[in-house]
Design an enzyme around this catalytic site. Structure first.
Site, PDB file in Angstrom:
ATOM      1  N   GLU A 163       0.817  -1.228   0.000  1.00  0.00           N
ATOM      2  CA  GLU A 163       0.000   0.000   0.000  1.00  0.00           C
ATOM      3  C   GLU A 163       0.847   1.273   0.000  1.00  0.00           C
ATOM      4  O   GLU A 163       0.659   2.151   0.836  1.00  0.00           O
ATOM      5  CB  GLU A 163      -0.965  -0.018   1.185  1.00  0.00           C
ATOM      6  CG  GLU A 163      -1.921  -1.200   1.132  1.00  0.00           C
ATOM      7  CD  GLU A 163      -2.820  -1.319   2.363  1.00  0.00           C
ATOM      8  OE1 GLU A 163      -2.964  -0.334   3.095  1.00  0.00           O
ATOM      9  OE2 GLU A 163      -3.375  -2.419   2.563  1.00  0.00           O
ATOM     10  N   HIS A 199     -10.145  -6.221  -1.974  1.00  0.00           N
ATOM     11  CA  HIS A 199     -11.193  -5.978  -0.979  1.00  0.00           C
ATOM     12  C   HIS A 199     -12.335  -5.271  -1.701  1.00  0.00           C
ATOM     13  O   HIS A 199     -12.233  -4.096  -2.042  1.00  0.00           O
ATOM     14  CB  HIS A 199     -10.668  -5.064   0.134  1.00  0.00           C
ATOM     15  CG  HIS A 199      -9.650  -5.717   1.014  1.00  0.00           C
ATOM     16  ND1 HIS A 199      -9.960  -6.760   1.869  1.00  0.00           N
ATOM     17  CD2 HIS A 199      -8.318  -5.488   1.177  1.00  0.00           C
ATOM     18  CE1 HIS A 199      -8.861  -7.135   2.521  1.00  0.00           C
ATOM     19  NE2 HIS A 199      -7.866  -6.387   2.122  1.00  0.00           N
ATOM     20  N   ASN A 238       2.260  -5.346  -2.928  1.00  0.00           N
ATOM     21  CA  ASN A 238       0.868  -5.686  -2.617  1.00  0.00           C
ATOM     22  C   ASN A 238       0.053  -4.418  -2.414  1.00  0.00           C
ATOM     23  O   ASN A 238       0.483  -3.503  -1.702  1.00  0.00           O
ATOM     24  CB  ASN A 238       0.877  -6.517  -1.316  1.00  0.00           C
ATOM     25  CG  ASN A 238      -0.442  -7.188  -1.006  1.00  0.00           C
ATOM     26  OD1 ASN A 238      -1.019  -7.846  -1.864  1.00  0.00           O
ATOM     27  ND2 ASN A 238      -0.927  -7.034   0.223  1.00  0.00           N
ATOM     28  N   GLU A 272      -5.990 -10.761  -0.705  1.00  0.00           N
ATOM     29  CA  GLU A 272      -6.801 -10.463   0.487  1.00  0.00           C
ATOM     30  C   GLU A 272      -8.286 -10.399   0.116  1.00  0.00           C
ATOM     31  O   GLU A 272      -9.016  -9.501   0.550  1.00  0.00           O
ATOM     32  CB  GLU A 272      -6.360  -9.129   1.107  1.00  0.00           C
ATOM     33  CG  GLU A 272      -4.892  -9.067   1.454  1.00  0.00           C
ATOM     34  CD  GLU A 272      -4.472  -7.797   2.176  1.00  0.00           C
ATOM     35  OE1 GLU A 272      -5.336  -7.032   2.646  1.00  0.00           O
ATOM     36  OE2 GLU A 272      -3.256  -7.567   2.261  1.00  0.00           O
ATOM     37  N   ASP A 307     -12.030 -10.290  -0.194  1.00  0.00           N
ATOM     38  CA  ASP A 307     -13.316 -10.373   0.510  1.00  0.00           C
ATOM     39  C   ASP A 307     -14.284  -9.409  -0.140  1.00  0.00           C
ATOM     40  O   ASP A 307     -13.889  -8.526  -0.896  1.00  0.00           O
ATOM     41  CB  ASP A 307     -13.209 -10.176   2.033  1.00  0.00           C
ATOM     42  CG  ASP A 307     -12.559  -8.890   2.472  1.00  0.00           C
ATOM     43  OD1 ASP A 307     -12.439  -7.970   1.658  1.00  0.00           O
ATOM     44  OD2 ASP A 307     -12.182  -8.805   3.662  1.00  0.00           O
TER      45      ASP A 307
END
Ligand code: G3I
Length: 401
Positions: free
Chosen positions: A173, A262, A221, A293, A295
């Site tokens: 990030e 996400h 990432n 990650e 979701d």
């Protein structure tokens, strides 16, 4: 570390799942006996194996004492990521004194279950120890010392687990969002490390990690890089693409790009084709990709009944599926990891996405009672019903020299 489930969330999940289960039960033909090859009875790890794709989950180490959590975590997934215990604040809460206990516990779990490990995370602006951020803020840690501390951190952590980590999230990030670009109005670098060391820390971190473990795959990432936008100055995916291209051109050992993925059903999101396109474009730089990650949270309605929740669960399943199909379609996409597998332990329960803590949730593939949701069956089906000519086995990535 395990989080408390709210009574409301529990009731909500129960209602929703009961309704969906009823739907599935009434629309499926009665089957007296299922043959052993029935894909709906196979784990995600087994179904993904044929594609040489690893399917993973983030692990909440505190939850491993729950036998059901532990059982699902150890059987459904072929790769695991520590959700919090390898972050700097957890590893070195007091300067110069490492606490490896929780991270070692996580590694023992993974190795006992023959699971490949995604190390998370070496360099990030969040979850840094107070002694570090306060030392920088009060001027007692200057730029030279900060760089030396970062080098030591990366080297010590990578060395500790040398030879046991499949993929490391080296830098996480580091880039601004298109919707929040900073005063200059364009997407650029952001965060504690950029503010204090300038952009050179990114290349440094990859070089230090490579020196400490020549075999681990080293990843950049980030979130909101699921698809390209218009390629302009507010396109975060384009910025990350250009950054990785430049790092590679300079011989920096970047082996992969992790797209966190996400998502929320309140946004339009992307088709499988857009996901595949983005992954393929990154692959064109010579790097592997991974969905790291995944979701898909839901903006929860005031009135939570089967009628209001079911469409959300279907939209959620669609999004999990679009990501899986996109990954399957891109041969350099080597793993698909969910960020927690059950609603009871999802970070979204404790997060404020703008409307208050917990108002966007139910993000995982199992409910808070560990019952598989429609998204779980969607992933099974995507894995089971994919194959040549459009879906071919993964191409393994070798660490760049
Ligand atoms: O460890 C402390 C504990 O001592 C304290 O009593 C408790 C009180 O709130 O907090 C505990 O820390 C929490 C920590 O998770 C461990 O449970 C923090 O408050 C909480 O903010 C933290 O949230 C984590 C978040 O990263 C922090 O940024 C989430 O669990 C974790 O899922 C999330 O993961 C990140 C990835 O690393 C990077 N990508 C985004 C993703 C989601 O935000």
């Amino acid at each position: 570390m395990s989080r408390t489930r709210t009574r409301a969330a529990s009731a909500l999940g129960g209602l929703a799942l009961a309704a969906v289960t009823a739907l599935v039960a009434t629309s499926s033909p009665a089957v007296a006996r299922r043959p052993p090859s029935d894909p709906s009875t196979q784990t995600l790890a087994t179904l993904a194996d044929r594609h040489h794709l690893a399917v993973g989950t983030a692990i909440d180490v505190g939850a491993l004492s729950d036998p059901t959590y532990r059982s699902i975590a150890s059987t459904e997934f072929s790769t695991v990521t520590p959700e919090n215990v390898m972050k700097w604040e957890a590893l070195e809460p007091t300067r110069g004194r490492y606490d490896w206990s929780a991270a070692d516990r996580f590694m023992r779990f993974a190795e006992a279950n023959d699971q490949q490990v995604r190390g998370h995370v070496l360099v990030w602006s969040n979850q840094l120890p107070g002694w570090l951020t306060e030392g920088v803020a009060d001027g007692s840690i200057d730029r030279t010392e900060l760089r030396a501390l970062l080098r030591k951190h990366v080297t010590d952590v990578v060395t500790r687990y040398k030879g046991r980590i499949w993929q490391w999230d080296v830098v996480n990030e580091a880039v601004e969002d298109g919707f929040d670009p900073g005063p200059d109005g364009v997407v650029g670098y952001k965060g504690f490390w950029y503010d204090n060391l300038g952009p050179g820390y990114v290349a440094d971190a990859f070089r230090w990690a490579r020196a400490a473990d020549p075999k681990a795959l080293l990843f950049y990432n980030d979130y909101n890089i699921d698809a390209f936008a218009d390629g302009g100055s507010l396109d975060k995916t384009q910025f990350v693409y250009d950054m990785v291209r430049d790092l590679k051109a300079r011989g920096v050992p970047v082996d992969g790009v992790g797209s966190q993925a996400h998502l929320s059903t309140r946004y339009p999101n992307y088709s499988s084709f857009q996901i595949a396109d983005a992954l393929n474009r990154f692959a064109g730089l010579g790097v592997a990709t991974a969905l790291t990650e995944v979701d898909v949270r839901n903006l929860l309605p005031e009135e939570r009944t089967g009628d209001t929740i079911n469409p959300l669960l279907q939209a959620q399943a669609f999004n999990y599926g679009a990501l899986m199909q996109g990954c399957l379609a891109s041969r350099k996409c080597i793993s698909y990891t969910v960020w927690g597998f059950d609603d009871g332990h999802s970070w979204t329960n404790d997060w404020d996405f703008g409307g208050g803590v917990g108002t966007e949730a139910l993000a995982a593939i199992y409910d808070e009672d560990y019952r598989p949701k429609p998204a779980y069956a969607q992933l099974q089906a995507d894995l089971a019903y994919a194959g040549p000519p459009m879906v071919l086995p993964r191409i393994p990535q070798k660490p760049a020299r």
